[in-house]
Motif scaffolding. Structure first.
Motif, short mmCIF file in Angstrom:
data_model
loop_
_atom_site.label_atom_id
_atom_site.label_comp_id
_atom_site.label_asym_id
_atom_site.label_seq_id
_atom_site.Cartn_x
_atom_site.Cartn_y
_atom_site.Cartn_z
N LEU A 8 0.83 -1.20 0.00
CA LEU A 8 0.00 0.00 0.00
C LEU A 8 0.87 1.26 0.00
CD1 LEU A 8 -2.81 -1.02 2.51
CD2 LEU A 8 -3.07 -0.62 0.05
N GLU A 9 1.91 1.27 0.82
CA GLU A 9 2.81 2.42 0.87
C GLU A 9 3.50 2.63 -0.47
OE1 GLU A 9 5.15 1.26 4.24
OE2 GLU A 9 3.87 2.37 5.63
N ALA A 10 3.96 1.55 -1.09
CA ALA A 10 4.62 1.64 -2.40
C ALA A 10 3.65 2.14 -3.46
CB ALA A 10 5.21 0.29 -2.80
N PHE A 11 2.40 1.66 -3.41
CA PHE A 11 1.39 2.09 -4.36
C PHE A 11 1.14 3.59 -4.23
CE2 PHE A 11 -2.95 3.04 -5.59
CZ PHE A 11 -3.05 2.44 -6.84
N LEU A 12 0.99 4.07 -3.01
CA LEU A 12 0.75 5.49 -2.77
C LEU A 12 1.92 6.32 -3.28
CD1 LEU A 12 -1.54 7.18 -1.55
CD2 LEU A 12 -0.33 7.09 0.62
N ASP A 13 3.14 5.87 -3.02
CA ASP A 13 4.34 6.59 -3.49
C ASP A 13 4.39 6.65 -5.01
OD1 ASP A 13 5.26 7.17 -0.97
OD2 ASP A 13 6.71 5.53 -0.90
N THR A 14 4.00 5.56 -5.68
CA THR A 14 4.07 5.49 -7.13
C THR A 14 2.93 6.24 -7.80
OG1 THR A 14 5.14 3.33 -7.00
CG2 THR A 14 4.13 3.90 -9.10
N GLU A 15 1.70 5.99 -7.35
CA GLU A 15 0.51 6.54 -8.01
C GLU A 15 0.16 7.95 -7.56
OE1 GLU A 15 -1.02 5.10 -10.58
OE2 GLU A 15 0.41 3.45 -10.44
N PRO A 17 2.47 10.50 -5.82
CA PRO A 17 3.65 11.08 -5.16
C PRO A 17 3.37 12.44 -4.53
CG PRO A 17 3.89 11.13 -7.56
CD PRO A 17 2.66 10.32 -7.25
N GLN A 18 2.34 13.14 -5.03
CA GLN A 18 1.99 14.44 -4.47
C GLN A 18 1.50 14.33 -3.03
OE1 GLN A 18 0.41 12.77 -6.86
NE2 GLN A 18 -1.77 13.20 -6.93
N MET A 19 1.10 13.13 -2.61
CA MET A 19 0.62 12.93 -1.24
C MET A 19 1.75 12.91 -0.23
SD MET A 19 -2.63 12.84 -1.47
CE MET A 19 -3.35 11.99 -0.10
N ARG A 20 2.99 12.80 -0.69
CA ARG A 20 4.13 12.79 0.24
C ARG A 20 4.15 14.04 1.11
NH1 ARG A 20 7.72 11.05 -4.44
NH2 ARG A 20 7.39 8.81 -4.46
N SER A 21 3.68 15.17 0.55
CA SER A 21 3.69 16.41 1.32
C SER A 21 2.77 16.34 2.54
CB SER A 21 3.28 17.59 0.42
OG SER A 21 1.93 17.47 0.04
N MET A 22 1.79 15.44 2.52
CA MET A 22 0.89 15.28 3.66
C MET A 22 1.53 14.46 4.78
SD MET A 22 -1.77 17.02 2.78
CE MET A 22 -3.13 16.53 3.81
N GLN A 23 2.60 13.76 4.46
CA GLN A 23 3.36 12.95 5.42
C GLN A 23 2.50 11.87 6.08
OE1 GLN A 23 5.25 15.74 8.11
NE2 GLN A 23 6.65 16.44 6.54
N TYR A 24 1.55 11.30 5.33
CA TYR A 24 0.76 10.19 5.85
C TYR A 24 1.67 9.00 6.10
CZ TYR A 24 -3.45 12.52 3.99
OH TYR A 24 -4.47 13.39 3.71
N ARG A 25 1.37 8.25 7.13
CA ARG A 25 2.07 6.99 7.35
C ARG A 25 1.05 5.96 7.81
NH1 ARG A 25 3.27 10.28 11.61
NH2 ARG A 25 2.94 9.40 13.69
#
Length: 146
Positions: A8-15, A17-25
């Motif tokens: 799931l984390e890899a999918f979010l990073d790939t599909e 990447p703009q969500m990285r700024s939200m720093q979800y974990r």
């Protein structure tokens, strides 16, 4: 469970990447409950020094999306069709926590329940959301060459 936490984390990073700024974990995912956290910063606040509604809605939406993908697999085109949220109390400025569970998972619709909490507060949820997602039909298998 079709996708584990790492997938799931890899999918979010790939599909997304703009969500990285939200720093979800993703804190945990056991096939039933998906728990996410997000640090609250100045960019998440509204006048009055509280976490903004759009911040909480975005987190609820992301938690629902990942819950659904965790159960059905990497279907990038699953989309939100409804988001209903009730803001229950003022969140603290600690991490925002989302706990997502599935209410109904069908072939074309999924309905998820999200409880949002403030880390360090024991007063119960700060918001409660119910989201409906449309799941696209599975693509038919590719035709074999004659």
């Amino acid at each position: 469970m079709k996708m584990d936490r790492a997938e799931l984390e890899a999918f979010l990073d790939t599909e997304f990447p703009q969500m990285r700024s939200m720093q979800y974990r993703i804190e945990s995912w056991d096939g039933r409950l998906l728990r996410m956290a997000m640090p609250v910063g100045e960019q998440n606040l509204r006048p009055g020094g509280t976490v903004s509604g759009p911040t909480m809605m975005a987190m609820a939406d992301c938690a629902a999306y990942l819950l659904i993908l965790g159960l059905i697999g990497p279907v990038a085109l699953a989309v939100t069709t409804n988001l209903n949220i009730n803001f229950l109390r003022k969140p603290g400025l600690d991490d925002l926590i989302a706990e997502a569970t599935m209410l109904k998972l069908g072939k074309s619709l999924a309905i998820c329940e999200i409880a949002l909490h403030s880390a360090g507060q024991d007063a119960g949820p700060v918001a409660h959301a119910v989201l409906t997602y449309a799941i696209p039909p599975a693509s038919p298998p590719a035709a074999k060459p004659a």
